[in-house]
Write a protein that holds these residues in place. Structure first.
Motif, PDB file in Angstrom:
ATOM      1  N   GLY A  85       0.628   0.553 -10.707  1.00 40.91           N
ATOM      2  CA  GLY A  85      -0.262   0.915  -9.616  1.00 40.91           C
ATOM      3  C   GLY A  85      -1.523   0.084  -9.671  1.00 40.91           C
ATOM      4  N   ARG A 139     -11.710  -1.773  -6.062  1.00 39.31           N
ATOM      5  CA  ARG A 139     -12.937  -1.019  -6.290  1.00 39.31           C
ATOM      6  C   ARG A 139     -13.497  -0.572  -4.942  1.00 39.31           C
ATOM      7  NH1 ARG A 139     -16.057  -5.403  -9.825  1.00 39.31           N
ATOM      8  NH2 ARG A 139     -15.286  -6.632  -8.060  1.00 39.31           N
ATOM      9  N   THR A 176      -7.234  -2.172 -11.862  1.00 41.60           N
ATOM     10  CA  THR A 176      -8.271  -2.504 -10.887  1.00 41.60           C
ATOM     11  C   THR A 176      -8.049  -3.921 -10.377  1.00 41.60           C
ATOM     12  OG1 THR A 176      -9.883  -1.043 -11.949  1.00 41.60           O
ATOM     13  CG2 THR A 176     -10.744  -2.759 -10.511  1.00 41.60           C
ATOM     14  N   ALA A 234      -8.822  -3.751   1.572  1.00 37.56           N
ATOM     15  CA  ALA A 234      -8.359  -2.411   1.216  1.00 37.56           C
ATOM     16  C   ALA A 234      -7.337  -1.852   2.202  1.00 37.56           C
ATOM     17  CB  ALA A 234      -9.541  -1.464   1.100  1.00 37.56           C
ATOM     18  N   ARG A 248       0.837  -1.196   0.000  1.00 35.74           N
ATOM     19  CA  ARG A 248       0.000   0.000   0.000  1.00 35.74           C
ATOM     20  C   ARG A 248       0.869   1.242   0.000  1.00 35.74           C
ATOM     21  NH1 ARG A 248      -2.277  -0.584   4.570  1.00 35.74           N
ATOM     22  NH2 ARG A 248      -1.466   1.255   5.633  1.00 35.74           N
ATOM     23  N   ARG A 249       0.500   2.200  -0.830  1.00 29.78           N
ATOM     24  CA  ARG A 249       1.241   3.451  -0.889  1.00 29.78           C
ATOM     25  C   ARG A 249       1.018   4.261   0.377  1.00 29.78           C
ATOM     26  NH1 ARG A 249      -0.590   4.062  -7.050  1.00 29.78           N
ATOM     27  NH2 ARG A 249       1.403   3.739  -8.109  1.00 29.78           N
ATOM     28  N   ASP A 267      -4.347   3.452 -12.650  1.00 32.23           N
ATOM     29  CA  ASP A 267      -4.066   2.217 -11.934  1.00 32.23           C
ATOM     30  C   ASP A 267      -4.858   1.066 -12.522  1.00 32.23           C
ATOM     31  OD1 ASP A 267      -2.370   3.485 -10.218  1.00 32.23           O
ATOM     32  OD2 ASP A 267      -3.751   3.564  -8.521  1.00 32.23           O
ATOM     33  N   THR A 275      -4.831   4.651  -0.348  1.00 33.26           N
ATOM     34  CA  THR A 275      -5.440   3.324  -0.379  1.00 33.26           C
ATOM     35  C   THR A 275      -5.009   2.519  -1.594  1.00 33.26           C
ATOM     36  OG1 THR A 275      -7.379   4.220  -1.535  1.00 33.26           O
ATOM     37  CG2 THR A 275      -7.474   4.130   0.881  1.00 33.26           C
ATOM     38  N   SER A 276      -4.277   3.132  -2.502  1.00 33.25           N
ATOM     39  CA  SER A 276      -3.814   2.404  -3.684  1.00 33.25           C
ATOM     40  C   SER A 276      -2.517   1.663  -3.367  1.00 33.25           C
ATOM     41  CB  SER A 276      -3.612   3.358  -4.857  1.00 33.25           C
ATOM     42  OG  SER A 276      -2.559   4.259  -4.584  1.00 33.25           O
ATOM     43  N   TYR A 277      -2.150   0.779  -4.279  1.00 34.24           N
ATOM     44  CA  TYR A 277      -0.990  -0.089  -4.094  1.00 34.24           C
ATOM     45  C   TYR A 277       0.004   0.100  -5.235  1.00 34.24           C
ATOM     46  CZ  TYR A 277      -3.457  -2.669  -0.430  1.00 34.24           C
ATOM     47  OH  TYR A 277      -4.099  -3.019   0.734  1.00 34.24           O
ATOM     48  N   SER A 315      -5.568  -0.564  -7.548  1.00 36.61           N
ATOM     49  CA  SER A 315      -6.529  -0.143  -6.532  1.00 36.61           C
ATOM     50  C   SER A 315      -7.702  -1.101  -6.506  1.00 36.61           C
ATOM     51  CB  SER A 315      -7.060   1.268  -6.825  1.00 36.61           C
ATOM     52  OG  SER A 315      -6.015   2.219  -6.885  1.00 36.61           O
TER      53      SER A 315
END
Length: 833
Positions: free
Chosen positions: A547, A551, A578, A558, A533-534, A576, A538-540, A549
């Protein structure tokens, strides 16, 4: 001695069109041992060609017949055995993944192409096999292309006696015939005898699209179901419905539930064999069979008089830059649409209801793309390495694989330890070829069994291999659901047991929870998709650098710091990917699974106007730790500053007036004369920065140091010697006018502009022609000014100006500036002011 069942069938065969081509086929095989059969659907090639070939070889060996899918192999064997009055496993048998029915008297064996590929890899001589018949080669699956190429290689090297027949409904007959033998193989063309099929066009309502960013919309499935109901009301016979995938099969069946006096059945490769057999047999009532592409060309569904075609197909695609293979839903090709329509005319006149318009039909692609052109090639390249032809250059492939896809596949295989640096297969790679799964999953099974236990590894790999849709993206939850059992778990359970049987006995490992066990296997399969996780979001970020993320509707994972992503999809224009399914891992698992991506390096970069030097540990693109570096190398510093200039522009440098002037003069000479005068455009200066500024960059630590650089001196390093001695002659800074004064030449920024000389009109008196520079190739553009230095005229042809426009200019200027001399002949020496 009892009569030969095969000969008995050939003596009293069913009345099928292929009968007319059998004499030519047997003659071709006796003469050349190879043949290509081109026959439309319904001609009986799959039914009668194998016994005809078996009768030729008699007791001298087995006839192996390939089919592209398990369901087709089983159905073809059952049909032929029924014609012989026997059970499958006697004269006619089949072998597919997880199901084998052969006996000591089996003379014809139907197999999937993948099964034959495994046999070829184990022993290319195919002991005990007298003939191979490759059916439905027009589908151009990777396994089929490889098997055909391997068989051609085998016949050319170790088995000249092996009979080889390639046949299909829409085969590229000439290309295939030229490929499988040194001389083109004989082509037996069997004319079709399909009954007439009436076409109906039923496009969806306005605003309803066949696909959107989520896949096939529910409203389009409503339209397909409505078309089925309409077809049932206007046409007799059973109905065969084509949709792209298992999810759409279920969706259409739900919408058709409750039809009176009609049985609605599914047909796809994931069904248990018993349920497939029910769909392929006549029933007591009218039937609607909702099918994927398995029924497109290699199966006969008895009783069908009506086809409803959704017009969609599921095909492999790959994002080569990010390594995210996926099946995508696309519009069906025209040839596939014709194949589907032909299902309605196999036994009697029929009808096809197409869920699109006649106009749209004309815009469909003529043929589907061969898998070798669009699919992920990791398994393909592993097969090549196992065959001993790393590049595949000596193999007779119908199409060469795209170079980018091959490079990506070989990179993946190297990361998995399946091939060495030269591309040769390793022992690990050979073990992976024995697992009937994608190489990534094979690696996960073999290595995962040592970590999480054979049973759990097999369960997770089966889950990944079956492409199970995971609500909420949580693979662990999906696994627990499957373990509870139910009608939809049979395929997964059978696959898991089959995979577990390939592994040696090992004591189970229990120290890992199911959560981490699932994540471990996924990480081993896709080390590039391990993600962290960044910070602050919440994105990776994946190890691969992509990248990703979840949904918003998938909150289960998450907040987890480390995950292993099993399935992700990046749509065009999206920043990113999905995440569609994933499982948690910890940092230790991540480091172990992606150990090949771990590296420590000194990184020197230009950031925010200064040099930043760090010793960084990374797992692929994921930064694990970093400490300041006090003494970066001069080379690294120079390279970092150069990269900063390339990124932010050469305007960061202190361009004084003299440096700008020299650069413009050099740009002019490069454009006007070419070599040896250098290109000094931004791109060229950045690309060759070491040649003119490199030695100065090593001393830079920040913007202040940049501001002290001697750009003029650096540019002079680019002057070509000895031509540099003529710089002032070819591109002078100033030009002497007839009166003895000098005027400055202005050069443009790009070098393509004509140099400008601005001077008072009177200062040009005495010139008979325009001054020229660059060895006389380029005239100066004269901006002639009034005594008050306002524009009077512009010319690059002074001789013409004196002869014409000057008279009007002279008359005007004499009135405005009467105290100045305006001679009638401005070219005479006496006219000089």
């Amino acid at each position: 001695m009892p009569p030969d069942p095969i000969q008995r069938l050939l003596d009293s065969p069913p009345d099928l069109p292929v009968l007319g081509g059998l004499p030519a086929l047997t003659a071709a095989l006796r003469d050349r041992a190879v043949a290509v059969v081109q026959a439309p659907p319904g001609t009986g090639k799959t039914t009668l060609v194998p016994p005809a070939v078996a009768a030729m070889v008699a007791g001298d060996g087995l006839v192996v017949v390939t089919q592209p899918r398990r369901i087709a192999a089983r159905a073809a064997a059952r049909r032929l055995a029924g014609l012989l009055g026997e059970r499958v496993g006697q004269t006619v048998g089949h072998t597919v993944r997880g199901d084998r029915a052969v006996g000591p008297g089996t003379r014809i064996e139907f197999v999937t192409t993948g099964v034959l590929l495994r046999r070829l890899q184990r022993d290319p001589e195919l002991p005990g096999v007298a003939a191979v018949i490759l059916d439905e080669v027009h589908e151009r699956q990777l396994d089929a292309d490889l098997t055909l190429a391997f068989l051609a290689d085998v016949r050319a090297t170790v088995r000249e006696d092996l009979l080889l027949v390639a046949m299909s409904a829409t085969i590229e007959a000439e290309r295939t015939a030229a490929m499988i033998d040194e001389e083109p193989a004989p082509i037996i063309d069997v004319p079709g005898a399909l009954h007439s099929v009436t076409e109906h066009w039923t496009p969806p309502p306005p605003g309803v699209l066949p696909t959107d960013e989520r896949g096939v919309p529910p409203r389009f499935l409503d339209h397909v179901a409505a078309t089925v109901r309409h077809a049932l009301s206007v046409d007799p016979g059973d109905v065969l419905v084509f949709v792209p995938g298992v999810g759409e099969v279920d969706g259409v069946m739900r919408r058709l539930s409750g039809l009176p006096d009609v049985d609605v059945l599914a047909l796809h490769g994931r069904l248990p064999a018993r349920e497939q057999d029910v769909a392929l047999a006549l029933g007591p009532r009218r039937r609607v069979v909702v099918s994927t592409a398995v029924a497109e060309s290699s199966l006969t569904v008895p009783g069908v008089r009506v086809v409803v075609d959704a017009g969609l197909s599921r095909e492999p695609r790959t994002d080569q830059a990010r390594g995210l293979p996926a099946l995508v839903t696309v519009r069906v090709s025209r040839s596939a649409a014709e194949q589907r329509a032909g299902r309605a005319g196999r036994e009697a006149p029929g009808a096809v209801h197409r869920c699109w318009s006649r106009a749209d039909h004309g815009h469909l692609d003529p043929h589907p793309a061969p898998e070798i052109a669009v699919a992920d090639l990791t398994g393909f390249c592993l097969e090549l390495a196992a065959w001993g032809d790393v590049e595949g250059g000596s193999l007779a492939l119908l199409d060469r694989p795209p170079a980018a896809a091959v490079e990506a596949a070989r990179h993946t295989l190297g990361e998995l330890g399946a091939i060495d640096e030269a591309g040769a297969i390793t022992d690990r790679g050979r073990a992976m070829t024995q697992v009937p799964a994608d190489p990534r999953l094979a690696r996960a099974l073999l290595d995962g069994a040592e970590t999480v236990g054979a049973r759990r590894a097999a369960e997770v790999v089966a889950l990944l291999a079956d492409d199970v849709r995971v609500p909420g993206g949580d693979l662990v939850a999906a696994l627990r659901t499957l373990r509870r059992g139910g009608p939809t778990t049979r395929s997964w359970s059978d696959t898991a047991k089959r995979l577990e049987s390939l592994l040696p006995e090992r004591p189970p490992r229990t120290e890992l929870t199911d959560d981490l066990a699932v994540g471990t296997v996924v990480a081993l399969a896709h080390p590039g998709r391990i993600a962290r996780r960044r910070a602050g979001g919440t994105s990776y970020l994946m190890v691969s650098g992509t990248g990703a993320s979840f949904r918003a509707a998938d909150p289960a994972l998450a907040g987890v710091r480390w995950i292993a992503i099993a399935d992700a999809e990046r749509r065009p224009g999206a920043r990113d990917a999905t995440i569609r399914s994933a499982a948690p891992v910890d940092e230790d698992i991540a480091l172990d699974a992606a150990s090949g991506s771990w590296h420590e390096a000194d990184e020197v970069t230009w950031r925010d106007g200064r040099i930043v030097a760090r010793r960084v540990v990374r797992l692929g693109a994921i930064e694990l730790s970093a400490v300041p570096l006090s003494d970066p190398s001069a080379e690294a510093v120079a390279a970092a500053v150069a990269q900063g200039l390339a990124r932010e522009g050469l305007a960061l440098l202190p361009w004084n007036e003299a440096a700008v002037a020299l650069r413009r003069r050099l740009a002019f000479l490069h454009h006007a004369l070419g070599d040896p005068w250098p290109d000094v455009g931004d791109d060229a200066l950045v690309a060759g920065i070491n040649a003119w500024l490199g030695s100065d960059l090593a001393r830079v630590r920040g913007s202040r140091d940049l501001a002290r650089l001697d750009v003029l001196g650096a540019l002079r390093r680019l002057l070509p010697w000895p031509a540099a001695g003529r710089l002032d002659e070819l591109a002078p800074e100033r030009v002497t006018v007839p009166g003895g004064a000098t005027a400055r030449v202005e050069y443009g920024t790009s070098g393509t502009e004509q140099p400008v000389l601005a001077l008072r009109l009177q200062d040009a008196f005495g010139w008979t022609a325009t001054p020229r520079i660059a060895d006389g190739r380029v005239p100066l553009l004269l901006h002639l000014l009034t005594p008050a230095r306002r524009p009077a005229a512009v010319t690059a042809d002074l001789e013409s100006f004196w002869a014409g426009p000057y008279r009007q200019v002279r008359a005007e200027l004499r009135g405005r500036y009467p105290k100045h001399a305006w001679p009638e002949d401005p070219t005479s020496s006496s006219a000089r002011p």
